[in-house]
Design an enzyme around this catalytic site. Structure first.
Site, PDB file in Angstrom:
ATOM      1  N   GLU A 129       0.868  -1.180   0.000  1.00  0.00           N
ATOM      2  CA  GLU A 129       0.000   0.000   0.000  1.00  0.00           C
ATOM      3  C   GLU A 129       0.906   1.232   0.000  1.00  0.00           C
ATOM      4  O   GLU A 129       1.246   1.792   1.019  1.00  0.00           O
ATOM      5  CB  GLU A 129      -0.925   0.015   1.216  1.00  0.00           C
ATOM      6  CG  GLU A 129      -1.974   1.108   1.121  1.00  0.00           C
ATOM      7  CD  GLU A 129      -2.819   1.236   2.369  1.00  0.00           C
ATOM      8  OE1 GLU A 129      -3.679   2.135   2.393  1.00  0.00           O
ATOM      9  OE2 GLU A 129      -2.620   0.460   3.328  1.00  0.00           O
ATOM     10  N   HIS A 214      -9.851   0.994  -0.096  1.00  0.00           N
ATOM     11  CA  HIS A 214     -10.779   1.576   0.894  1.00  0.00           C
ATOM     12  C   HIS A 214     -11.536   2.783   0.321  1.00  0.00           C
ATOM     13  O   HIS A 214     -11.223   3.936   0.598  1.00  0.00           O
ATOM     14  CB  HIS A 214     -10.112   1.896   2.225  1.00  0.00           C
ATOM     15  CG  HIS A 214      -8.778   2.568   2.192  1.00  0.00           C
ATOM     16  ND1 HIS A 214      -8.536   3.761   1.544  1.00  0.00           N
ATOM     17  CD2 HIS A 214      -7.605   2.234   2.775  1.00  0.00           C
ATOM     18  CE1 HIS A 214      -7.285   4.112   1.721  1.00  0.00           C
ATOM     19  NE2 HIS A 214      -6.693   3.203   2.467  1.00  0.00           N
ATOM     20  N   ARG A 225     -19.222  19.057  -9.758  1.00  0.00           N
ATOM     21  CA  ARG A 225     -18.463  19.488 -10.938  1.00  0.00           C
ATOM     22  C   ARG A 225     -17.243  18.629 -11.217  1.00  0.00           C
ATOM     23  O   ARG A 225     -16.633  18.772 -12.276  1.00  0.00           O
ATOM     24  CB  ARG A 225     -18.048  20.958 -10.777  1.00  0.00           C
ATOM     25  CG  ARG A 225     -19.221  21.920 -10.757  1.00  0.00           C
ATOM     26  CD  ARG A 225     -18.786  23.361 -10.574  1.00  0.00           C
ATOM     27  NE  ARG A 225     -19.930  24.266 -10.564  1.00  0.00           N
ATOM     28  CZ  ARG A 225     -20.672  24.526  -9.500  1.00  0.00           C
ATOM     29  NH1 ARG A 225     -20.364  23.959  -8.343  1.00  0.00           N
ATOM     30  NH2 ARG A 225     -21.691  25.351  -9.580  1.00  0.00           N
ATOM     31  N   HIS A 249     -14.795   4.580   9.451  1.00  0.00           N
ATOM     32  CA  HIS A 249     -14.285   5.006   8.150  1.00  0.00           C
ATOM     33  C   HIS A 249     -15.400   5.438   7.216  1.00  0.00           C
ATOM     34  O   HIS A 249     -15.190   6.286   6.348  1.00  0.00           O
ATOM     35  CB  HIS A 249     -13.489   3.873   7.494  1.00  0.00           C
ATOM     36  CG  HIS A 249     -12.117   3.699   8.039  1.00  0.00           C
ATOM     37  ND1 HIS A 249     -11.859   3.043   9.211  1.00  0.00           N
ATOM     38  CD2 HIS A 249     -10.912   4.105   7.571  1.00  0.00           C
ATOM     39  CE1 HIS A 249     -10.557   3.048   9.457  1.00  0.00           C
ATOM     40  NE2 HIS A 249      -9.960   3.687   8.470  1.00  0.00           N
ATOM     41  N   ASP A 272      -8.199  -3.484   6.902  1.00  0.00           N
ATOM     42  CA  ASP A 272      -7.161  -2.466   7.093  1.00  0.00           C
ATOM     43  C   ASP A 272      -6.644  -2.548   8.531  1.00  0.00           C
ATOM     44  O   ASP A 272      -6.327  -1.541   9.166  1.00  0.00           O
ATOM     45  CB  ASP A 272      -7.701  -1.069   6.785  1.00  0.00           C
ATOM     46  CG  ASP A 272      -6.595  -0.035   6.574  1.00  0.00           C
ATOM     47  OD1 ASP A 272      -5.456  -0.440   6.285  1.00  0.00           O
ATOM     48  OD2 ASP A 272      -6.873   1.166   6.715  1.00  0.00           O
ATOM     49  N   LEU A 305      -7.568   9.074  11.380  1.00  0.00           N
ATOM     50  CA  LEU A 305      -7.850   7.635  11.396  1.00  0.00           C
ATOM     51  C   LEU A 305      -6.609   6.884  10.951  1.00  0.00           C
ATOM     52  O   LEU A 305      -5.943   7.266   9.980  1.00  0.00           O
ATOM     53  CB  LEU A 305      -9.013   7.307  10.465  1.00  0.00           C
ATOM     54  CG  LEU A 305     -10.435   7.511  11.009  1.00  0.00           C
ATOM     55  CD1 LEU A 305     -11.449   7.287   9.904  1.00  0.00           C
ATOM     56  CD2 LEU A 305     -10.713   6.567  12.164  1.00  0.00           C
ATOM     57  N   ALA A 306      -6.300   5.792  11.657  1.00  0.00           N
ATOM     58  CA  ALA A 306      -5.060   5.048  11.400  1.00  0.00           C
ATOM     59  C   ALA A 306      -5.357   3.568  11.313  1.00  0.00           C
ATOM     60  O   ALA A 306      -5.067   2.798  12.235  1.00  0.00           O
ATOM     61  CB  ALA A 306      -4.042   5.342  12.493  1.00  0.00           C
ATOM     62  N   GLY A 307      -5.971   3.165  10.199  1.00  0.00           N
ATOM     63  CA  GLY A 307      -6.341   1.767  10.068  1.00  0.00           C
ATOM     64  C   GLY A 307      -7.457   1.424  11.031  1.00  0.00           C
ATOM     65  O   GLY A 307      -8.216   2.284  11.480  1.00  0.00           O
TER      66      GLY A 307
END
Length: 379
Positions: A129, A214, A225, A249, A272, A305-307
């Site tokens: 990743e 994700h 637009r 998430h 994740d 957010l961290a996993g």
């Protein structure tokens, strides 16, 4: 070794079948038939599903794969997730230096070549990743390591002894020629951590990218637009999308909408998961910061957010209970669809002849009762 298992209800590719006996030889399904009267006297109560395939596993059991990629760490991660029904996984390396990427490939290669038999059955390859991502949408990834691909890194990613390889890239951070090269080498390319425009994403899809990492998170949004990466993902009927359904998430209604658009044959459940999954850890060091668990939510001190500390069974239940998904649809998203995405559908992902005997048993409330890996009861 020939073994049999008789179950009250089995989810087969064409739907539910009642009172079925599954016959296996060395952990591979050789026959599925209606149970005899004698076998029905010992039928296992519950609903049997294919084992889960998680294509994004950063850690588990107190281990983060980046910290020191090794066979031992892969084993710890795999066994931590196995008890929650993950019978197949891709250990995932988050954006890091070239040496860590190479060490991860070495560890996966060792598992694929020999390793512990129980873990070898679970590990199907590796997911890189990054590090070829967008700084604007880096999320928790360390900006110091975000960079263009080098020859050494391409050599690592395209190794032929590390199983199936998935790589997440930002299309604006690389040339479409890189995507074409990866696809020609058998690498599955997913788009994520990207601030690309719709047109840039479409060019990447045309070059051979088939997935989105994700969905919604760390990618350019759908607006009136500019459709962005989210719009491109939802509009394209052939690409696959991963979903982290931990209700942090994604808002359940946002997830529900996207799942309806993509359908269960193109939507995949992923965790994740970080080191916290399957452990009692609350805080772990992470590059030059730390990841803290509060309840079921993981963040860095600044609130990013961290996993997650999600497991695949919880993801399945969350999808059913929170996103108006049926058990049958959730099972496809947790097993069959990721197997097709990674090109291993002839080995795993469904209860059918020639597939590994990887199963999970749930009760009528979808609580997890048992897990099998190649016909070996592991939980």
């Amino acid at each position: 070794m020939i073994s049999t298992l008789t179950v009250e209800a089995v989810l087969l590719p064409n739907g539910w079948a009642q009172n079925q006996t599954i016959v296996t030889n060395d952990g591979v399904i050789t026959d599925i038939r209606e149970a005899s009267k004698a076998e029905c006297e010992h039928v296992l109560k519950g609903r049997l599903l294919p084992g889960f395939f998680d294509t994004q596993v950063n850690g588990g059991g107190g281990i983060l794969f980046n910290d020191k990629p090794s066979v031992t760490h892969i084993e710890t991660m795999a066994l931590a997730h196995l008890r929650y029904g993950t019978t197949a996984m891709l250990p995932t390396i988050i954006t890091d230096n070239a040496d860590t990427m190479a060490a991860a490939a070495d560890a996966v290669a060792e598992v694929m070549a020999s390793g512990v038999a129980s873990v070898k059955a679970i590990v199907k390859g590796v997911h890189f990743e990054g590090p070829f991502l967008s700084r604007a949408k880096k999320g928790v990834h360390d900006e110091r390591f975000i960079r263009p691909p080098s020859d050494a890194e391409i050599a690592t990613i395209t190794r032929k002894d590390i199983g199936r390889v998935l790589i997440t890239v930002a299309p604006e951070a690389i040339d479409v020629g890189f995507i074409k090269e990866m696809v020609s080498e058998g690498v599955v390319v997913s788009l994520g951590h990207t601030n690309a425009t719709f047109d840039e994403v479409q060019l990447a899809i045309d070059a051979g990218a088939t997935g989105f990492t994700h969905l919604y998170n760390a990618m350019s949004a759908l607006t009136s637009r500019e459709p962005g990466a989210v719009g491109a993902a939802l509009l394209n009927t052939q690409t696959y999308c991963g979903f982290i359904i931990d209700h942090f998430h994604l808002h359940p209604r946002s997830a529900e909408l996207a799942l309806k658009v993509k359908g269960e044959k193109r939507a995949m459940l992923v965790t994740d998961a970080m080191a916290h999954a399957g452990s009692d850890l609350t805080t772990i060091p992470f590059f030059n910061t730390e990841i803290v668990r509060e309840g079921d939510k993981l963040t860095t001190p600044d609130g990013t957010l961290a996993g997650s500390c999600l497991d695949m069974h919880s993801a399945l239940v969350n999808a059913i209970d929170g996103c108006n998904v049926t058990l049958e649809q959730a099972s496809l998203m947790a097993s069959t669809t990721p197997a097709h995405f990674m090109g291993v559908e002839n080995e795993i992902g469904s209860i059918a002849l020639g597939r590994n005997a990887d199963f999970v048993l749930v009760d009528q409330r979808n609580q997890l009762k048992q897990v099998w890996s190649k016909m070996r009861v592991v939980f």
